[in-house]
Design an enzyme around this catalytic site. Structure first.
Site, mmCIF file in Angstrom:
data_model
loop_
_atom_site.group_PDB
_atom_site.id
_atom_site.type_symbol
_atom_site.label_atom_id
_atom_site.label_comp_id
_atom_site.label_asym_id
_atom_site.label_seq_id
_atom_site.Cartn_x
_atom_site.Cartn_y
_atom_site.Cartn_z
ATOM 1 C CG HIS A 34 -1.591 -1.149 1.643
ATOM 2 N ND1 HIS A 34 -2.967 -1.238 1.538
ATOM 3 C CD2 HIS A 34 -1.196 -2.348 2.160
ATOM 4 C CE1 HIS A 34 -3.379 -2.430 1.963
ATOM 5 N NE2 HIS A 34 -2.320 -3.119 2.348
ATOM 6 C CE1 TYR A 35 -2.139 6.064 -2.197
ATOM 7 C CE2 TYR A 35 -0.704 5.849 -4.097
ATOM 8 C CZ TYR A 35 -1.906 6.216 -3.550
ATOM 9 O OH TYR A 35 -2.895 6.741 -4.346
ATOM 10 C CB THR A 36 0.701 6.342 4.120
ATOM 11 O OG1 THR A 36 1.527 7.300 3.441
ATOM 12 C CG2 THR A 36 1.580 5.315 4.833
ATOM 13 C CD GLU A 99 -0.891 1.486 4.579
ATOM 14 O OE1 GLU A 99 -0.492 2.326 3.729
ATOM 15 O OE2 GLU A 99 -2.078 1.150 4.713
ATOM 16 C CG HIS A 141 -5.020 -1.557 -1.045
ATOM 17 N ND1 HIS A 141 -5.270 -0.438 -0.269
ATOM 18 C CD2 HIS A 141 -6.023 -2.418 -0.750
ATOM 19 C CE1 HIS A 141 -6.365 -0.642 0.445
ATOM 20 N NE2 HIS A 141 -6.836 -1.826 0.176
ATOM 21 C CG ASP A 151 -3.069 1.885 -2.050
ATOM 22 O OD1 ASP A 151 -4.224 1.709 -2.477
ATOM 23 O OD2 ASP A 151 -2.691 1.471 -0.942
#
Length: 254
Positions: A34-36, A99, A141, A151
């Site tokens: 994921h990215y945040t 993340e 994700h 993401d």
């Protein structure tokens, strides 16, 4: 949570209360990146640890490569949300969530830092080795929730990870036209691309109608595997890249 982390990679513990028991007795056999998607790292970490947010991940990787573990790997972190892959809908119960600090598309979507990606590679290699997670189950994700997530996005260097033995990857075929299918089209060619996407794992109904659900899956596929052009339109490059991925799966995996 113990002071010790689960990983052998240098990391520190920052416990989140947001976790529960994994359902069933199946293995941990997926890893989701994921990215945040938040303006800064500390705000993202606060949210991952806020019981009101009801969201968490096992690990978070900062821009400078520092790693924190928020949830023990044995526990079910709440990172995937409503999701699907190859018939599975409780992705949280069988996955590890990582993340990566980046403000995401809504925050200008800057490039990922090299030292950050180096840390991600080291961490993910360690996790996959310990849990015997196969390459084709290291996913974005956006792969498991294509209707609502982008993401870690089209700037994430999946090809570089593949050079280090992480993830399922083939060199994408250059986009140059041919076999255009898009939302609103119908017929056997649409059914064929839907079948290929579904076999790979995406949540696509095989109807022969290129609907929004199909477009979302195509877009997610491009965002991961054919990053040069992410438009949700099926061209020759999309078809050939997807075909190469399927052909390289051992017995269509498992």
């Amino acid at each position: 949570m113990s002071i010790a982390t689960d990983t052998g990679v240098k990391a520190r513990v920052h416990p989140s209360p947001n976790h529960n028991d994994r359902a069933g007795d199946g293995p941990i056999d997926m890893l989701i990146l994921h990215y945040t998607g938040m303006p800064d790292a500390e705000g993202a970490l606060r949210r991952l640890c806020d019981p009101r947010a009801e969201v968490s991940a096992h690990y978070m990787v900062y821009e400078d490569g520092a790693i924190v573990q928020c949830v023990p790997e044995a526990r079910r972190a709440w990172h995937a949300g409503k999701s699907f892959w190859k018939g599975e809908t409780d992705i949280n119960s069988r996955s590890i969530g990582v993340e990566i600090v980046n403000p995401g598309h809504d925050g200008g979507y800057p490039d990922f830092h090299k030292v950050q990606i180096d840390a991600v590679i080291e961490l993910v290699r360690d996790i996959c080795s310990r849990h015997s997670i196969p390459p084709w189950r290291v996913l974005a994700h956006s792969d498991i929730a294509p209707d609502r997530k982008m993401d870690p996005g089209e700037k994430f260097p999946w090809g570089l990870l593949a050079q280090h033995g992480i993830g399922h990857y083939v060199d994408p075929v250059q986009a140059s036209g041919g076999i255009f299918m898009q939302e609103g089209d119908s017929g056997q060619p649409v059914e064929a691309i839907q079948s290929m996407l579904a076999i790979y794992g995406y949540d696509v109904a095989i109807t022969g109608v290129f609907d929004e659900r199909t477009r979302n899956a195509v877009t997610a596929f491009q965002r991961h595997f054919r990053q040069a052009k992410v438009d949700g339109i099926v061209d020759q490059s999309t078809v050939e890249t997807l075909h190469a991925l399927l052909a390289s799966l051992p017995s269509l995996n498992a």
